[in-house]
Design a protein around this motif. Structure first.
Motif, PDB file in Angstrom:
ATOM      1  N   PRO A 167      18.710   2.926  -1.921  1.00 13.95           N
ATOM      2  CA  PRO A 167      19.231   4.142  -1.287  1.00 13.95           C
ATOM      3  C   PRO A 167      20.173   4.920  -2.205  1.00 13.95           C
ATOM      4  O   PRO A 167      20.981   4.344  -2.936  1.00 13.95           O
ATOM      5  N   LYS A 168      20.021   6.222  -2.154  1.00 18.35           N
ATOM      6  CA  LYS A 168      20.811   7.206  -2.894  1.00 18.35           C
ATOM      7  C   LYS A 168      20.416   7.328  -4.368  1.00 18.35           C
ATOM      8  O   LYS A 168      21.018   8.113  -5.105  1.00 18.35           O
ATOM      9  N   ASP A 169      19.436   6.525  -4.827  1.00 14.40           N
ATOM     10  CA  ASP A 169      18.851   6.815  -6.150  1.00 14.40           C
ATOM     11  C   ASP A 169      18.293   8.238  -6.128  1.00 14.40           C
ATOM     12  O   ASP A 169      17.856   8.740  -5.079  1.00 14.40           O
ATOM     13  N   THR A 170      18.264   8.889  -7.284  1.00 15.80           N
ATOM     14  CA  THR A 170      17.728  10.255  -7.368  1.00 15.80           C
ATOM     15  C   THR A 170      16.704  10.362  -8.507  1.00 15.80           C
ATOM     16  O   THR A 170      16.923  11.052  -9.507  1.00 15.80           O
ATOM     17  N   PRO A 171      15.573   9.703  -8.385  1.00 14.80           N
ATOM     18  CA  PRO A 171      14.559   9.785  -9.438  1.00 14.80           C
ATOM     19  C   PRO A 171      13.914  11.174  -9.477  1.00 14.80           C
ATOM     20  O   PRO A 171      13.886  11.894  -8.468  1.00 14.80           O
ATOM     21  N   THR A 172      13.399  11.537 -10.645  1.00 14.09           N
ATOM     22  CA  THR A 172      12.649  12.789 -10.757  1.00 14.09           C
ATOM     23  C   THR A 172      11.259  12.591 -10.158  1.00 14.09           C
ATOM     24  O   THR A 172      10.782  11.464  -9.972  1.00 14.09           O
ATOM     25  N   GLY A 201       4.161   1.787  -5.985  1.00 17.95           N
ATOM     26  CA  GLY A 201       5.380   1.688  -5.185  1.00 17.95           C
ATOM     27  C   GLY A 201       5.288   2.430  -3.861  1.00 17.95           C
ATOM     28  O   GLY A 201       5.175   3.651  -3.835  1.00 17.95           O
ATOM     29  N   ASN A 202       5.380   1.674  -2.773  1.00 17.04           N
ATOM     30  CA  ASN A 202       5.404   2.318  -1.459  1.00 17.04           C
ATOM     31  C   ASN A 202       6.669   3.131  -1.270  1.00 17.04           C
ATOM     32  O   ASN A 202       6.652   4.174  -0.609  1.00 17.04           O
ATOM     33  N   ASP A 203       7.774   2.653  -1.838  1.00 17.88           N
ATOM     34  CA  ASP A 203       9.021   3.410  -1.731  1.00 17.88           C
ATOM     35  C   ASP A 203       8.896   4.756  -2.439  1.00 17.88           C
ATOM     36  O   ASP A 203       9.347   5.795  -1.926  1.00 17.88           O
ATOM     37  N   ALA A 204       8.252   4.790  -3.593  1.00 19.87           N
ATOM     38  CA  ALA A 204       8.074   6.042  -4.319  1.00 19.87           C
ATOM     39  C   ALA A 204       7.246   7.034  -3.508  1.00 19.87           C
ATOM     40  O   ALA A 204       7.545   8.234  -3.473  1.00 19.87           O
ATOM     41  N   CYS A 205       6.213   6.544  -2.829  1.00 17.53           N
ATOM     42  CA  CYS A 205       5.383   7.409  -1.985  1.00 17.53           C
ATOM     43  C   CYS A 205       6.192   8.014  -0.841  1.00 17.53           C
ATOM     44  O   CYS A 205       6.088   9.221  -0.554  1.00 17.53           O
ATOM     45  N   ILE A 206       6.978   7.168  -0.191  1.00 18.65           N
ATOM     46  CA  ILE A 206       7.748   7.642   0.963  1.00 18.65           C
ATOM     47  C   ILE A 206       8.811   8.637   0.526  1.00 18.65           C
ATOM     48  O   ILE A 206       9.058   9.650   1.199  1.00 18.65           O
ATOM     49  N   VAL A 207       9.448   8.397  -0.615  1.00 18.88           N
ATOM     50  CA  VAL A 207      10.450   9.345  -1.124  1.00 18.88           C
ATOM     51  C   VAL A 207       9.805  10.697  -1.405  1.00 18.88           C
ATOM     52  O   VAL A 207      10.356  11.755  -1.057  1.00 18.88           O
ATOM     53  N   LEU A 208       8.645  10.698  -2.026  1.00 17.89           N
ATOM     54  CA  LEU A 208       7.938  11.956  -2.275  1.00 17.89           C
ATOM     55  C   LEU A 208       7.602  12.644  -0.957  1.00 17.89           C
ATOM     56  O   LEU A 208       7.809  13.861  -0.803  1.00 17.89           O
ATOM     57  N   ALA A 209       7.070  11.888   0.002  1.00 17.99           N
ATOM     58  CA  ALA A 209       6.665  12.476   1.273  1.00 17.99           C
ATOM     59  C   ALA A 209       7.843  13.070   2.025  1.00 17.99           C
ATOM     60  O   ALA A 209       7.773  14.213   2.499  1.00 17.99           O
ATOM     61  N   GLU A 210       8.921  12.310   2.126  1.00 15.54           N
ATOM     62  CA  GLU A 210      10.102  12.804   2.854  1.00 15.54           C
ATOM     63  C   GLU A 210      10.753  13.970   2.129  1.00 15.54           C
ATOM     64  O   GLU A 210      11.178  14.951   2.755  1.00 15.54           O
ATOM     65  N   THR A 253      16.133  12.341  -3.325  1.00 16.90           N
ATOM     66  CA  THR A 253      17.057  11.260  -2.985  1.00 16.90           C
ATOM     67  C   THR A 253      16.351  10.193  -2.158  1.00 16.90           C
ATOM     68  O   THR A 253      15.620  10.506  -1.212  1.00 16.90           O
ATOM     69  N   VAL A 254      16.570   8.949  -2.516  1.00 13.33           N
ATOM     70  CA  VAL A 254      15.963   7.818  -1.811  1.00 13.33           C
ATOM     71  C   VAL A 254      16.715   7.578  -0.509  1.00 13.33           C
ATOM     72  O   VAL A 254      17.935   7.367  -0.502  1.00 13.33           O
ATOM     73  N   SER A 255      15.986   7.620   0.607  1.00 14.62           N
ATOM     74  CA  SER A 255      16.603   7.388   1.912  1.00 14.62           C
ATOM     75  C   SER A 255      16.620   5.895   2.232  1.00 14.62           C
ATOM     76  O   SER A 255      15.886   5.093   1.637  1.00 14.62           O
TER      77      SER A 255
END
Length: 383
Positions: free
Chosen positions: A105-110, A123-132, A83-85
């Protein structure tokens, strides 16, 4: 103890590697640069390549590698959803003004979708979502990145985030980035191919791959990077006629300069650098003096093949020397290590291989020692 006289037979073997005298050793405006031969892991060229530097978005190669490794270990699946924070969106999405996958926010990519967002869209957002989503925080994920890098031998790596956004102390060397690219090719070929995809879309947002080498013969990866503090950088890899070479440059002043220099370095990687093996049987080395031996000289040979890499022009002025471990004194047994052959090429650290005795040399007896001592005295070498 060094013998510095020319080793004629060894140089004859090296002449097989000589390029025309008109060739020049290269230079580059990049602050850091490396050319790596993937098959052997040999660094063919390095300009401050071992010095830790700011990798910017080339960091994302390690972000992806860690996720690939976790999937291989069974800790994750490509179909897992995260889930994207609001934090990931704010720091890495459109509001950040940085490279983004376009998540909200609240996207749920695989995880597979996020990896495409990391590799192709940067994508910096993709990196942060993976990390979190994987480690609970970006800091914890970055520590795991660093630990895995060190485990794999990338000792210069110190990652403080998953994105490569500026952070004091976030560094890795150009040589280790080249090795990371090699590891990705070797360990995860099924995922490495994603680095060559021309673009990726998340919903209505499409981002082209920024790698300027794609479309050049054999080029299929890997990652660009840019920060004000680091300049423009690129790790690129290509395969031609079964040979794969990887380049890394950093510190270029503009995007156009990066593209031009990356293409030039990749061309040089294949055209101007060679990797050659000198077999022991191809080199005839001079006999070495033995003290207090029944024979005064002992034949020597290379104990193993020598792998020598460098610019073709550098082979013309290659310097060779035999360096003995110590003054040879009988008895000497066939197969004993007695020293090493050192070959030095311009722009490269010396390459060396052990030298062994090719015959037994027995020690002379008491009377032989007396005669040897007398001979030395008469010749003025008695000390």
């Amino acid at each position: 103890m060094k013998r510095r006289s020319p080793i004629l037979a060894a140089m004859c073997a090296l002449t097989l590697l000589v390029a025309p005298a008109t060739a020049q050793i290269i230079d580059t405006p990049a602050t850091h640069a490396v050319i790596l031969d993937n098959a052997t892991g040999e660094v063919l060229y390095s300009k401050d390549g071992a010095e830790p530097m700011i990798p910017a978005s080339m960091t994302k190669m390690m972000t992806a590698y860690l996720v690939f490794d976790m999937i291989k270990r069974g800790e994750l699946k490509m179909t897992d959803r995260l889930t994207v924070s609001a934090d990931a969106w704010r720091r890495g999405g459109f509001p950040s003004g940085t490279s983004t996958m376009g998540l909200v926010p609240k996207d749920t990519p695989t995880i597979e979708e996020l990896l495409h967002g990391v590799i192709i869209m940067s994508g910096n957002d993709a990196c942060i979502v993976l990390a979190e989503g994987i480690s609970g925080s970006e800091e914890a994920f970055a520590r795991r990145m660093t630990d895995l890098a060190h485990e794999k031998g990338l000792k210069s790596a110190n990652f403080l985030n998953s994105t490569g956004l500026e952070a004091v102390g976030h560094v890795i060397s150009a040589e280790d980035l080249a090795l990371l690219a090699k590891m990705t090719v070797d360990d995860f070929p099924e995922y490495y191919k994603w680095y060559s995809l021309p673009s990726y879309s998340w919903r209505e947002y499409t981002q082209p791959n920024r790698n300027p080498l794609l479309g050049i013969e054999g080029a299929d990866g890997v990652k660009t990077g840019h920060l004000e503090a680091s300049g423009y950088g690129l790790t690129g890899s290509a395969e031609r006629d079964g040979v794969r070479r990887t380049i890394v440059i950093n510190g270029m002043e503009t995007m156009a300069a990066r593209a031009s220099e990356a293409e030039r370095m990749l061309r040089l990687a294949f055209q101007s650098f060679e990797l050659k093996t000198i077999a022991p049987e191809s080199v005839s080395l001079p006999e070495q003096k033995v003290w207090l031996g029944q024979q005064g000289l002992v034949p020597v040979s290379l104990a193993e093949p020598m792998l020598i890499a460098g610019h073709k022009a550098a082979f013309e002025n290659a310097k060779t020397e035999i360096v003995l471990d110590k003054a040879l004194e009988a008895p000497v047994k066939k197969g004993d290590r007695v020293g090493r052959l050192v070959v030095t090429l311009e722009g490269r650290a010396p390459v060396e291989a052990p030298i062994i005795a090719e015959a037994d040399v027995n020690k002379i007896g008491f009377f032989g020692k007396a005669i040897a001592g007398l001979s030395a005295l008469i010749s003025g070498n008695g000390g």
